[in-house]
Scaffold this motif. Structure first.
Motif, PDB file in Angstrom:
ATOM      1  N   UNK A  56      -6.231 -11.674  -8.514  1.00 35.93           N
ATOM      2  CA  UNK A  56      -6.462 -10.258  -8.234  1.00 35.93           C
ATOM      3  C   UNK A  56      -7.199 -10.111  -6.905  1.00 35.93           C
ATOM      4  N   UNK A  57      -8.224 -10.924  -6.698  1.00 38.14           N
ATOM      5  CA  UNK A  57      -8.997 -10.899  -5.449  1.00 38.14           C
ATOM      6  C   UNK A  57      -8.085 -11.228  -4.268  1.00 38.14           C
ATOM      7  N   UNK A  58      -7.291 -12.267  -4.407  1.00 38.58           N
ATOM      8  CA  UNK A  58      -6.399 -12.699  -3.338  1.00 38.58           C
ATOM      9  C   UNK A  58      -5.318 -11.650  -3.074  1.00 38.58           C
ATOM     10  N   UNK A  59      -4.780 -11.059  -4.121  1.00 36.14           N
ATOM     11  CA  UNK A  59      -3.740 -10.033  -3.953  1.00 36.14           C
ATOM     12  C   UNK A  59      -4.302  -8.822  -3.214  1.00 36.14           C
ATOM     13  N   UNK A  60      -5.557  -8.489  -3.453  1.00 36.56           N
ATOM     14  CA  UNK A  60      -6.189  -7.382  -2.721  1.00 36.56           C
ATOM     15  C   UNK A  60      -6.243  -7.687  -1.229  1.00 36.56           C
ATOM     16  N   UNK A  61      -6.576  -8.908  -0.898  1.00 34.19           N
ATOM     17  CA  UNK A  61      -6.614  -9.315   0.509  1.00 34.19           C
ATOM     18  C   UNK A  61      -5.208  -9.253   1.097  1.00 34.19           C
ATOM     19  N   UNK A  62      -4.237  -9.771   0.386  1.00 34.32           N
ATOM     20  CA  UNK A  62      -2.847  -9.755   0.869  1.00 34.32           C
ATOM     21  C   UNK A  62      -2.351  -8.322   1.044  1.00 34.32           C
ATOM     22  N   UNK A  63      -2.705  -7.456   0.119  1.00 34.15           N
ATOM     23  CA  UNK A  63      -2.309  -6.060   0.223  1.00 34.15           C
ATOM     24  C   UNK A  63      -2.897  -5.430   1.485  1.00 34.15           C
ATOM     25  N   UNK A  64      -4.152  -5.728   1.776  1.00 38.91           N
ATOM     26  CA  UNK A  64      -4.760  -5.214   3.004  1.00 38.91           C
ATOM     27  C   UNK A  64      -4.043  -5.752   4.239  1.00 38.91           C
ATOM     28  N   UNK A  65      -3.635  -7.011   4.208  1.00 39.09           N
ATOM     29  CA  UNK A  65      -2.899  -7.590   5.335  1.00 39.09           C
ATOM     30  C   UNK A  65      -1.533  -6.926   5.470  1.00 39.09           C
ATOM     31  N   UNK A 114       4.030   2.457  -2.326  1.00 38.66           N
ATOM     32  CA  UNK A 114       4.713   1.168  -2.336  1.00 38.66           C
ATOM     33  C   UNK A 114       3.916   0.111  -3.097  1.00 38.66           C
ATOM     34  N   UNK A 115       2.632   0.000  -2.809  1.00 37.93           N
ATOM     35  CA  UNK A 115       1.813  -1.046  -3.424  1.00 37.93           C
ATOM     36  C   UNK A 115       1.801  -0.954  -4.948  1.00 37.93           C
ATOM     37  N   UNK A 116       1.457   0.209  -5.537  1.00 30.27           N
ATOM     38  CA  UNK A 116       1.457   0.270  -7.004  1.00 30.27           C
ATOM     39  C   UNK A 116       2.843   0.024  -7.609  1.00 30.27           C
ATOM     40  N   UNK A 117       3.886   0.541  -6.961  1.00 30.51           N
ATOM     41  CA  UNK A 117       5.247   0.371  -7.471  1.00 30.51           C
ATOM     42  C   UNK A 117       5.643  -1.103  -7.485  1.00 30.51           C
ATOM     43  N   UNK A 118       5.390  -1.806  -6.392  1.00 30.75           N
ATOM     44  CA  UNK A 118       5.725  -3.231  -6.325  1.00 30.75           C
ATOM     45  C   UNK A 118       4.888  -4.045  -7.310  1.00 30.75           C
ATOM     46  N   UNK A 119       3.600  -3.765  -7.357  1.00 28.14           N
ATOM     47  CA  UNK A 119       2.720  -4.529  -8.237  1.00 28.14           C
ATOM     48  C   UNK A 119       3.098  -4.358  -9.710  1.00 28.14           C
ATOM     49  N   UNK A 120       3.467  -3.152 -10.101  1.00 23.44           N
ATOM     50  CA  UNK A 120       3.806  -2.903 -11.506  1.00 23.44           C
ATOM     51  C   UNK A 120       5.232  -3.326 -11.834  1.00 23.44           C
ATOM     52  N   UNK A 121       6.172  -2.850 -11.048  1.00 21.89           N
ATOM     53  CA  UNK A 121       7.587  -3.037 -11.382  1.00 21.89           C
ATOM     54  C   UNK A 121       8.071  -4.449 -11.119  1.00 21.89           C
ATOM     55  N   UNK A 122       7.748  -4.981  -9.966  1.00 28.46           N
ATOM     56  CA  UNK A 122       8.289  -6.279  -9.588  1.00 28.46           C
ATOM     57  C   UNK A 122       7.351  -7.442  -9.890  1.00 28.46           C
ATOM     58  N   UNK A 123       6.061  -7.178  -9.912  1.00 28.88           N
ATOM     59  CA  UNK A 123       5.108  -8.257 -10.149  1.00 28.88           C
ATOM     60  C   UNK A 123       4.587  -8.283 -11.581  1.00 28.88           C
TER      61      UNK A 123
END
Length: 189
Positions: free
Chosen positions: A70-79, A139-148
């Motif tokens: 979760x921590x790493x995904x937050x960083x990736x999302x910011x990038x 985009x972020x919530x949609x990808x995180x929920x639907x695809x991830x």
């Protein structure tokens, strides 16, 4: 440090081997997320490397009581968001300088046109473009929920919003995506 200490605790203490092991265990999933977000494989690799570099630089601030992914995904999302902002600036600059004209983008290539591509590849490319054009907030919530497959609560924690806001953004993202693809949100295809 005890022998039974978790890999996350060791990584948070600056153990390079532990961080490398965490990188290895998260790389495939994180790349898939970033690739879907940015829409380009080469760009996704660059963004992924930026995310891991930032994570290593910030590893002492990681709280090992929280999930590392979760921590790493937050960083990736910011990038990914940084990448989107840079891309938008490049688009403006290209437009102002006339670099989007047919003459400026023409490439002298004698290779045959891509008529041989399969219909499925065209659909995937169209979907990827539509996803890439969604606003970051949707985009972020949609990808995180639907695809991830992340839960609304996990996404809310990552994005620092409420689970209800996640639900709303996913619904709006689906609606906009369906509109961009010329469908109604309830269509199966």
């Amino acid at each position: 440090m005890g022998a039974r200490e978790s890999i996350e605790v060791r990584a948070a203490a600056g153990d390079r081997a532990a961080f490398t092991a965490l990188m290895s265990s998260t790389k495939a999933d994180l790349y898939r997320f970033v690739r879907r977000y940015v829409g380009d494989g080469a760009e996704a690799h660059d963004v992924l490397q930026e995310a891991y570099a930032s994570a290593w630089l910030a590893i002492r601030r990681y709280d090992p009581t929280r999930p590392f992914d979760v921590w790493l995904r937050s960083i990736a999302l910011n990038k990914c968001r940084d990448w989107s902002r840079r891309r938008a600036v490049r688009r403006v600059v290209r437009g102002v300088m006339g670099l989007d004209t047919a003459e400026a983008t023409a490439v002298g290539d004698d290779a045959p046109a891509p008529e041989a591509r399969l219909d499925d590849q065209r659909k995937v490319a169209r979907l990827q473009r539509a996803l890439s054009d969604l606003p970051d907030t949707l985009k972020a919530p949609l990808l995180l929920a639907t695809l991830e497959g992340w839960s609304h609560a996990e996404i809310a924690s990552m994005l620092r919003i409420t689970p209800k806001a996640v639900e709303t953004r996913i619904a709006r993202g689906r609606k906009q995506l369906a509109e961009r693809l010329g469908r109604t949100p309830d269509d199966d295809a």
